[in-house]
Design an enzyme around this catalytic site. Structure first.
Site, PDB file in Angstrom:
ATOM      1  N   THR A   1       0.810  -1.269   0.051  1.00 18.57           N
ATOM      2  CA  THR A   1      -0.078   0.020  -0.020  1.00 18.57           C
ATOM      3  C   THR A   1       0.878   1.233   0.102  1.00 18.57           C
ATOM      4  O   THR A   1       2.249   1.104   0.216  1.00 18.57           O
ATOM      5  CB  THR A   1      -0.882   0.025   1.227  1.00 18.57           C
ATOM      6  OG1 THR A   1      -0.178  -0.016   2.432  1.00 18.57           O
ATOM      7  CG2 THR A   1      -1.938  -1.026   1.235  1.00 18.57           C
TER       8      THR A   1
ATOM      9  N   VAL B   1       1.507   4.612   1.501  1.00 17.67           N
ATOM     10  CA  VAL B   1       2.010   5.265   2.622  1.00 17.67           C
ATOM     11  C   VAL B   1       3.314   4.340   3.150  1.00 17.67           C
ATOM     12  O   VAL B   1       4.373   4.721   3.496  1.00 17.67           O
ATOM     13  CB  VAL B   1       1.404   5.999   3.736  1.00 17.67           C
ATOM     14  CG1 VAL B   1       2.433   6.475   4.965  1.00 17.67           C
ATOM     15  CG2 VAL B   1       0.440   7.060   3.139  1.00 17.67           C
ATOM     16  N   CYS B   2       2.688   3.059   3.332  1.00 22.60           N
ATOM     17  CA  CYS B   2       3.504   1.835   3.739  1.00 22.60           C
ATOM     18  C   CYS B   2       4.893   1.761   3.174  1.00 22.60           C
ATOM     19  O   CYS B   2       5.822   1.574   3.803  1.00 22.60           O
ATOM     20  CB  CYS B   2       2.796   0.837   3.977  1.00 22.60           C
ATOM     21  SG  CYS B   2       1.057   0.850   5.007  1.00 22.60           S
ATOM     22  N   SER B   3       4.707   1.713   1.783  1.00 27.16           N
ATOM     23  CA  SER B   3       5.736   1.184   1.023  1.00 27.16           C
ATOM     24  C   SER B   3       6.473   2.405   0.676  1.00 27.16           C
ATOM     25  O   SER B   3       7.641   2.420   0.393  1.00 27.16           O
ATOM     26  CB  SER B   3       5.060   0.846  -0.516  1.00 27.16           C
ATOM     27  OG  SER B   3       4.526  -0.478  -0.479  1.00 27.16           O
TER      28      SER B   3
ATOM     29  N   VAL C   1       8.018   1.898   5.965  1.00 30.32           N
ATOM     30  CA  VAL C   1       9.035   1.059   5.991  1.00 30.32           C
ATOM     31  C   VAL C   1      10.371   1.804   5.538  1.00 30.32           C
ATOM     32  O   VAL C   1      11.473   1.581   6.240  1.00 30.32           O
ATOM     33  CB  VAL C   1       8.804  -0.346   5.119  1.00 30.32           C
ATOM     34  CG1 VAL C   1       9.995  -0.919   4.813  1.00 30.32           C
ATOM     35  CG2 VAL C   1       7.595  -0.993   5.584  1.00 30.32           C
TER      36      VAL C   1
END
Length: 198
Positions: A83, A85-87, A91
């Site tokens: 997804t 913001v996560c990617s 992280v």
């Protein structure tokens, strides 16, 4: 568009309503001073791995006590693998600051998400983050439910997921705890914030 859907899915579509909800419930059922293992009794997580590695280990799970006992751990949770913001931000903030975290005595940095361990494994490899960060799947959401960090993101076509959060945990005791108002936010859960809290 995805950020708007995530924000809308968070609590009646209003960031202000989400903030009020967090304030009224003290962010989550845990906070500084809580024992993270006791807060989620009997919960185990699945370490990111290929299907063949899963078969070779009889699809083993890792009890929380094995993750936290006698260790200084930075753990962060996010809505899902692959997804936005996560990617693009969450992280990478930990991957790019791993040396600074280790210099502060952190034994391990852990990413946990409501995903199966196979999707997490592929995602971690794509982000080239597996050497720096340990990825664990909370495949049924039981860990996040226990911490009161589950959120329904069905409006964003993600189903039940995790809020975006981070914590510094020393021998199972939460020393610092941060939760974003909306899953699409990235203001308090990144490595830069937790570094100042260790």
């Amino acid at each position: 568009m995805a950020s708007a859907l995530l924000r809308k899915a968070t609590v009646g579509g209003s960031a202000a309503a989400a903030a009020a909800r967090w304030a009224s419930r003290g962010l989550a059922s845990v906070g500084s001073g809580s024992d993270i293992v006791s807060a989620a009794p009997g919960v185990s997580l699945q370490k990111a791995r290929s299907w063949d590695e899963g078969v070779a280990t009889n699809f083993s799970t890792t009890p929380l006590k094995d993750i936290f006992h006698g260790k200084k751990v930075v753990i962060f949770g996010l809505p899902g693998a692959y997804t936005g913001v996560c990617s693009q931000a969450h992280v990478p903030s930990y991957k790019n600051n791993i040396d600074k975290l280790k210099a502060k005595g952190v034994d391990s940095v852990i990413c946990v998400s409501v995903n199966d361990p196979y999707a997490l494994n592929g995602w971690a490899e794509k982000l080239q983050a597996k050497d720096a960060i340990e990825f664990y799947g909370d495949f049924d959401g039981s860990f996040h439910k226990s911490l009161d960090l589950e959120v329904d993101l069905s409006a964003a076509l993600l189903g039940r997921r995790s809020h975006r959060w981070s914590a510094f945990v020393d021998d199972g005791k939460i020393k610092a705890f941060n939760v974003e108002v909306a899953p699409s936010d990235f203001k308090v859960s990144g490595a830069e914030v937790i570094l100042d809290q260790i």
